[in-house]
Design an enzyme around this catalytic site. Structure first.
Site, short mmCIF file in Angstrom:
data_model
loop_
_atom_site.label_atom_id
_atom_site.label_comp_id
_atom_site.label_asym_id
_atom_site.label_seq_id
_atom_site.Cartn_x
_atom_site.Cartn_y
_atom_site.Cartn_z
N ALA A 38 -49.37 -3.60 -64.78
CA ALA A 38 -50.18 -4.56 -65.75
C ALA A 38 -51.11 -3.83 -66.72
O ALA A 38 -52.50 -3.87 -66.55
CB ALA A 38 -51.01 -5.70 -65.00
N HIS A 40 -53.48 -1.72 -69.39
CA HIS A 40 -54.63 -1.88 -70.49
C HIS A 40 -55.09 -0.66 -71.06
O HIS A 40 -54.71 0.48 -70.37
CB HIS A 40 -55.61 -2.86 -70.09
CG HIS A 40 -56.21 -2.59 -68.78
ND1 HIS A 40 -57.17 -1.45 -68.60
CD2 HIS A 40 -56.37 -3.08 -67.40
CE1 HIS A 40 -57.59 -1.12 -67.40
NE2 HIS A 40 -57.07 -2.14 -66.76
N GLY A 42 -57.70 0.86 -70.49
CA GLY A 42 -58.44 1.77 -69.47
C GLY A 42 -57.38 2.87 -68.99
O GLY A 42 -57.62 3.81 -68.74
N HIS A 43 -56.19 2.25 -68.39
CA HIS A 43 -54.98 3.10 -67.90
C HIS A 43 -54.60 4.02 -69.09
O HIS A 43 -54.52 5.24 -68.70
CB HIS A 43 -53.98 2.17 -67.49
CG HIS A 43 -53.95 0.98 -66.43
ND1 HIS A 43 -54.12 -0.28 -66.59
CD2 HIS A 43 -54.34 1.32 -65.19
CE1 HIS A 43 -54.37 -0.93 -65.61
NE2 HIS A 43 -54.42 0.08 -64.79
N GLY A 153 -59.55 6.10 -62.63
CA GLY A 153 -60.58 5.70 -63.35
C GLY A 153 -62.16 5.35 -62.33
O GLY A 153 -61.76 5.10 -61.39
N ASP A 156 -62.93 1.89 -60.57
CA ASP A 156 -62.70 1.86 -59.08
C ASP A 156 -63.78 2.96 -58.55
O ASP A 156 -62.99 3.71 -57.74
CB ASP A 156 -61.31 1.70 -58.71
CG ASP A 156 -60.72 0.42 -59.21
OD1 ASP A 156 -60.91 -0.50 -58.65
OD2 ASP A 156 -59.92 0.61 -60.01
N SER A 191 -59.79 -4.65 -66.95
CA SER A 191 -59.22 -4.70 -65.53
C SER A 191 -58.03 -5.63 -65.58
O SER A 191 -58.01 -6.38 -66.46
CB SER A 191 -60.49 -5.32 -64.70
OG SER A 191 -59.76 -5.97 -63.54
O1 PAF Z 1 -56.43 1.77 -58.57
C1 PAF Z 1 -55.34 1.21 -58.56
O2 PAF Z 1 -54.56 0.76 -59.48
C2 PAF Z 1 -54.78 1.43 -57.04
O3 PAF Z 1 -55.66 1.39 -56.20
C3 PAF Z 1 -54.00 3.00 -56.71
C4 PAF Z 1 -54.85 3.86 -56.92
C5 PAF Z 1 -52.66 3.04 -58.03
C6 PAF Z 1 -53.16 2.78 -55.40
O4 PAF Z 1 -52.44 1.76 -55.32
#
Ligand code: PAF
Length: 286
Positions: A38, A40, A42-43, A153, A156, A191
């Site tokens: 999913a 966005h 940010g990723h 990121g 989290d 998010s």
């Molecule tokens: O931050 C996330 O999307 C998840 O907690 C991770 C680090 C991919 C582990 O499942």
């Protein structure tokens, strides 16, 4: 803009290891960006950061069941792997690893990881399964990929501190890079869970970062933390959030409370609050 070539996607650990093994035999360095899909902006920022730090970038795409409690949103968590693969290709990713739950947790899987230190409190109080599940899946991914670098990121933030700690504790030879939170034009932290929000809820959510920034400024100016946290709590409810799990100023690295109630070392303010059925988290440097 020219269309990117389709991104290779592997689902089996053997195929993943074959590709990464080829890269390593050619002397190429490898960066891993673990995700739950999913994707966005940010990723994609994490993927671009990974591309600056290694020759090859691999993103994992796996909604990890062990980090969700039975009451949480595992079933409704957004899944759109085709779109994810397209976005990753555009951001310079070289391979997506999208295993099945059965491949990651085969019948008879019997191992767990327990953590203390930065895993205690905050998310640890409200989602007690979360960091054990994250430590387990990230350790598995690290063993499967054996990357030189992994990028996470700061959105989290507690997760990032937990990962840094178990990498240090277990002597894993991986450089952990934290990348700043990406925000929309109003400052809302990007998010995948923002997908759940209605327009009205989005308008409320967009006030959170301003409230945090004001609280962070108060804490940085030496105001007593109980008052700073109380005022932030009241402001978040006034903005329209229905419930707050926590809003707290903590030491930046181990996330322990400030015993004297004032900030006298690097600090972070962290929040988790609910809008309807959606739980949002955010944090900021103090
Ligand atoms: O931050 C996330 O999307 C998840 O907690 C991770 C680090 C991919 C582990 O499942």
């Amino acid at each position: 803009m020219s269309a990117s070539a389709p991104l290779p996607v592997v689902r089996a650990v053997t195929d993943l290891r074959a590709t990464v093994g080829d890269w390593k035999r050619q002397g190429l360095s490898v960066a891993l960006v673990p995700t739950m899909g999913a994707l966005h902006e940010g990723h994609l920022t994490l993927v671009r950061e990974a591309g600056r730090r290694a020759d090859r970038v691999l993103a994992s795409n796996f909604v990890n069941p062990t980090q969700f409690a039975p009451t949480e949103d595992l079933a409704r968590y957004p899944r759109r792997q085709e779109e994810d693969a397209r976005l990753l290709a555009g951001a310079g990713c070289h391979l997506m690893f999208a295993p099945t739950p059965e491949a990651m947790y085969p019948e008879g899987f019997a191992t767990s990881i327990a953590m203390t230190g930065p895993a205690l409190g905050l998310e640890g109080d409200f989602r007690p399964q979360m960091f054990g599940g994250v430590a387990l899946i990230v350790t598995k991914l690290f063993n499967q990929v054996q990357p030189d670098v992994a990028v996470f990121g700061e959105k989290d933030y507690q997760q990032l501190m937990v990962i840094r700690r178990f990498v240090r504790d277990l002597d894993l030879p991986i450089d952990i890079v934290g990348a700043p939170t990406q925000r929309d034009e109003a400052g809302l932290a990007l998010s995948s869970r923002n997908d759940y929000l209605s327009e009205a809820e989005l308008a409320v959510a967009r006030r959170l970062n301003q409230i945090l920034a004001e609280a962070a400024a108060g804490a940085a100016a030496g105001r007593p933390l109980p008052g700073v946290e109380r005022e932030a709590y009241a402001a978040i409810l006034k903005a329209g959030f229905e419930r707050i799990d926590y809003v707290a100023v903590r030491h930046a690295e181990d996330l322990s409370p400030f015993r004297d109630g004032v900030v006298d070392a690097p600090a972070r303010i962290l929040v988790a609050a609910w809008l309807g059925k959606t739980r949002l988290i955010d944090n900021m440097a103090v």
